[in-house]
Design a protein around this motif. Structure first.
Motif, PDB file in Angstrom:
ATOM      1  N   UNK A 117      26.960 -26.062  32.700  1.00  0.00           N
ATOM      2  CA  UNK A 117      27.961 -25.041  32.369  1.00  0.00           C
ATOM      3  C   UNK A 117      28.380 -24.231  33.594  1.00  0.00           C
ATOM      4  N   UNK A 118      29.683 -23.983  33.688  1.00  0.00           N
ATOM      5  CA  UNK A 118      30.245 -23.309  34.850  1.00  0.00           C
ATOM      6  C   UNK A 118      29.896 -21.825  34.844  1.00  0.00           C
ATOM      7  N   UNK A 119      29.395 -21.350  35.966  1.00  0.00           N
ATOM      8  CA  UNK A 119      28.908 -19.975  36.069  1.00  0.00           C
ATOM      9  C   UNK A 119      29.769 -19.172  37.032  1.00  0.00           C
ATOM     10  N   UNK A 120      30.038 -17.928  36.664  1.00  0.00           N
ATOM     11  CA  UNK A 120      30.815 -17.033  37.521  1.00  0.00           C
ATOM     12  C   UNK A 120      30.062 -15.718  37.692  1.00  0.00           C
ATOM     13  N   UNK A 121      29.875 -15.300  38.938  1.00  0.00           N
ATOM     14  CA  UNK A 121      29.258 -14.005  39.217  1.00  0.00           C
ATOM     15  C   UNK A 121      30.330 -12.932  39.238  1.00  0.00           C
ATOM     16  N   UNK A 122      30.036 -11.804  38.625  1.00  0.00           N
ATOM     17  CA  UNK A 122      30.963 -10.669  38.575  1.00  0.00           C
ATOM     18  C   UNK A 122      30.209  -9.421  39.032  1.00  0.00           C
ATOM     19  N   UNK A 148      29.063 -15.724  32.327  1.00  0.00           N
ATOM     20  CA  UNK A 148      29.195 -14.691  33.348  1.00  0.00           C
ATOM     21  C   UNK A 148      27.819 -14.112  33.651  1.00  0.00           C
ATOM     22  N   UNK A 149      27.511 -13.967  34.938  1.00  0.00           N
ATOM     23  CA  UNK A 149      26.293 -13.268  35.352  1.00  0.00           C
ATOM     24  C   UNK A 149      26.718 -12.065  36.179  1.00  0.00           C
ATOM     25  N   UNK A 150      26.327 -10.874  35.731  1.00  0.00           N
ATOM     26  CA  UNK A 150      26.653  -9.669  36.482  1.00  0.00           C
ATOM     27  C   UNK A 150      25.740  -9.552  37.692  1.00  0.00           C
ATOM     28  N   UNK A 151      26.340  -9.198  38.821  1.00  0.00           N
ATOM     29  CA  UNK A 151      25.575  -8.971  40.042  1.00  0.00           C
ATOM     30  C   UNK A 151      25.603  -7.483  40.389  1.00  0.00           C
ATOM     31  N   UNK A 152      24.709  -7.096  41.295  1.00  0.00           N
ATOM     32  CA  UNK A 152      24.602  -5.718  41.795  1.00  0.00           C
ATOM     33  C   UNK A 152      24.322  -4.711  40.680  1.00  0.00           C
ATOM     34  N   UNK A 165      29.743  -0.204  31.141  1.00  0.00           N
ATOM     35  CA  UNK A 165      30.500  -1.165  31.928  1.00  0.00           C
ATOM     36  C   UNK A 165      30.452  -2.561  31.305  1.00  0.00           C
ATOM     37  N   UNK A 166      29.272  -2.953  30.827  1.00  0.00           N
ATOM     38  CA  UNK A 166      29.140  -4.274  30.192  1.00  0.00           C
ATOM     39  C   UNK A 166      29.982  -4.333  28.922  1.00  0.00           C
ATOM     40  N   UNK A 167      29.955  -3.260  28.148  1.00  0.00           N
ATOM     41  CA  UNK A 167      30.747  -3.209  26.913  1.00  0.00           C
ATOM     42  C   UNK A 167      32.233  -3.314  27.223  1.00  0.00           C
ATOM     43  N   UNK A 168      32.665  -2.632  28.290  1.00  0.00           N
ATOM     44  CA  UNK A 168      34.074  -2.700  28.657  1.00  0.00           C
ATOM     45  C   UNK A 168      34.460  -4.109  29.063  1.00  0.00           C
ATOM     46  N   UNK A 169      33.594  -4.787  29.822  1.00  0.00           N
ATOM     47  CA  UNK A 169      33.881  -6.163  30.227  1.00  0.00           C
ATOM     48  C   UNK A 169      34.004  -7.067  29.000  1.00  0.00           C
ATOM     49  N   UNK A 170      33.121  -6.863  28.030  1.00  0.00           N
ATOM     50  CA  UNK A 170      33.157  -7.686  26.816  1.00  0.00           C
ATOM     51  C   UNK A 170      34.468  -7.507  26.054  1.00  0.00           C
ATOM     52  N   UNK A 171      35.041  -6.321  26.105  1.00  0.00           N
ATOM     53  CA  UNK A 171      36.325  -6.114  25.427  1.00  0.00           C
ATOM     54  C   UNK A 171      37.448  -6.857  26.138  1.00  0.00           C
ATOM     55  N   UNK A 172      37.320  -7.000  27.463  1.00  0.00           N
ATOM     56  CA  UNK A 172      38.331  -7.719  28.230  1.00  0.00           C
ATOM     57  C   UNK A 172      38.180  -9.231  28.100  1.00  0.00           C
ATOM     58  N   UNK A 179      25.243 -12.470  31.024  1.00  0.00           N
ATOM     59  CA  UNK A 179      23.844 -12.286  31.413  1.00  0.00           C
ATOM     60  C   UNK A 179      23.781 -11.310  32.586  1.00  0.00           C
ATOM     61  N   UNK A 180      22.626 -10.688  32.765  1.00  0.00           N
ATOM     62  CA  UNK A 180      22.442  -9.756  33.882  1.00  0.00           C
ATOM     63  C   UNK A 180      21.456 -10.280  34.921  1.00  0.00           C
ATOM     64  N   UNK A 181      20.927 -11.485  34.701  1.00  0.00           N
ATOM     65  CA  UNK A 181      19.986 -12.066  35.660  1.00  0.00           C
ATOM     66  C   UNK A 181      20.169 -13.573  35.670  1.00  0.00           C
ATOM     67  N   UNK A 182      20.433 -14.120  36.835  1.00  0.00           N
ATOM     68  CA  UNK A 182      20.699 -15.560  36.917  1.00  0.00           C
ATOM     69  C   UNK A 182      19.480 -16.396  36.529  1.00  0.00           C
ATOM     70  N   UNK A 183      18.275 -15.876  36.751  1.00  0.00           N
ATOM     71  CA  UNK A 183      17.072 -16.636  36.412  1.00  0.00           C
ATOM     72  C   UNK A 183      16.863 -16.742  34.909  1.00  0.00           C
ATOM     73  N   UNK A 184      17.499 -15.868  34.137  1.00  0.00           N
ATOM     74  CA  UNK A 184      17.375 -15.969  32.684  1.00  0.00           C
ATOM     75  C   UNK A 184      18.102 -17.196  32.154  1.00  0.00           C
ATOM     76  N   UNK A 185      18.974 -17.769  32.978  1.00  0.00           N
ATOM     77  CA  UNK A 185      19.684 -18.990  32.600  1.00  0.00           C
ATOM     78  C   UNK A 185      18.983 -20.217  33.161  1.00  0.00           C
TER      79      UNK A 185
END
Length: 315
Positions: A117-122, A148-152, A165-172, A179-185
């Motif tokens: 699956x294609x992954x994008x860091x945001x 999507x994996x959030x960074x920083x 911020x995560x909730x706002x992104x989900x609305x968009x 996800x908030x950690x790449x290792x969780x995937x």
């Protein structure tokens, strides 16, 4: 079949850091190939990953995006990897200005490879930045990705602010797995979690026709190792120049050799090994011709709109 992981994301989203994190957790008996694509002619990211003791073999493609102008070089590197035949997985880091459509199609057409699956860091810290929200490349990279994996996230210290911020992104982007950690995937394997792989991939059509890297200019510079930069003044220069979207490089400062990173979320430095020379790459966003011109000279600071005398002051 060799699993292929594409880790995309806009300029400065943390792709290289995420790859280093994955490499540090892989099984000792696994050998991964890493393909690093740089928009510029100097590949700072491939140098950073190659310096890591956990890195497998790093294949560098510079001076263009593998989704278009450097597509041929990308196919050549895939053929080399398959010919060597000793890799457990492949990680691909496209340039922050590139797409993933053509790359994924090339991988899916090869019977020896399987596309995960294609992954994008945001970068979570700047999702409200209007300059980024309106950027067609940024929005296309998110739309074309499966997850999507959030960074920083560590830079957002208040839990309530992080949740907002995560909730706002989900609305968009309500249809995205977040996800908030790449290792969780990925866990500790070259493949993502088996349940994650089975999820149906969504096919998105591009709704942003101006999706192109031609709106950007890359400039790279080299200075001999005797030059020492003042990191505070360099930070001020980058932060105050409205056209600079990204800067990265290995330079010598009053603190010794450092890896410089500048993104829309700010300026930072980290340790690096001593280099033979100072190298830095700048990526500019094109403005109206009458408002923004980049001279042809090779001086870093005059290119950024300052005089040669100012260059002396910053070193």
């Amino acid at each position: 079949m060799i699993p292929v992981n594409i880790i995309s994301g806009f300029l400065g989203s943390g792709k290289t850091t995420a790859i280093l994190k994955l490499l540090s957790q892989k099984n000792n008996d696994e050998q991964w190939a890493v393909i690093i694509n740089e928009f510029g002619k100097i590949s700072i990211d491939s140098q950073t990953i190659s310096d890591s003791s956990e890195a497998g073999k790093v294949f560098e493609i510079s001076g263009g995006c593998i989704c278009c102008s450097a597509k041929g070089y990308f196919q050549e590197n895939l053929e080399k990897i398959l010919k060597e035949g000793n890799y457990s997985g492949i990680i691909i880091e496209p340039t922050g200005l590139g797409g993933i459509d053509m790359v994924s199609e090339i991988i899916k057409s090869n019977p020896e490879l399987v596309l995960t699956p294609l992954l994008c860091l945001v970068d979570l810290t700047i999702i409200e930045n209007p300059r980024l929200q309106l950027n067609p490349i940024y929005r296309n990279q998110i739309s074309k990705s499966d997850v999507i994996v959030f960074s920083k996230c560590d830079l957002v210290t208040k839990i309530t602010e992080k949740e907002r911020l995560i909730k706002k992104f989900r609305t968009l982007f309500p249809d995205k797995h977040v996800y908030t950690d790449i290792l969780s995937i990925y866990g500790f394997n070259a493949l993502p979690d088996s349940n994650f792989i089975k999820e149906k991939r969504t096919n998105f059509q591009s709704v942003y026709p101006s999706f192109t890297d031609t709106n950007y200019i890359e400039k790279h510079y080299k200075f001999n190792s005797a030059v020492s930069f003042n990191s505070e003044k360099l930070s001020g220069l980058l932060n105050n120049h409205s056209a600079i979207l990204r800067a990265k490089g290995h330079i010598q400062t009053e603190k010794g050799w450092v890896l410089v990173n500048f993104t829309l979320s700010g300026f930072s430095v980290g340790p690096c090994r001593p280099k033979e020379c100072n190298e830095i790459v700048l990526i500019f966003e094109k403005k109206e011709p009458d408002l923004f011109l980049i001279p042809e000279d090779k001086d870093l600071l005059s290119t950024a709109g300052m005089s040669i005398n100012s260059y002396v002051n910053i070193c």
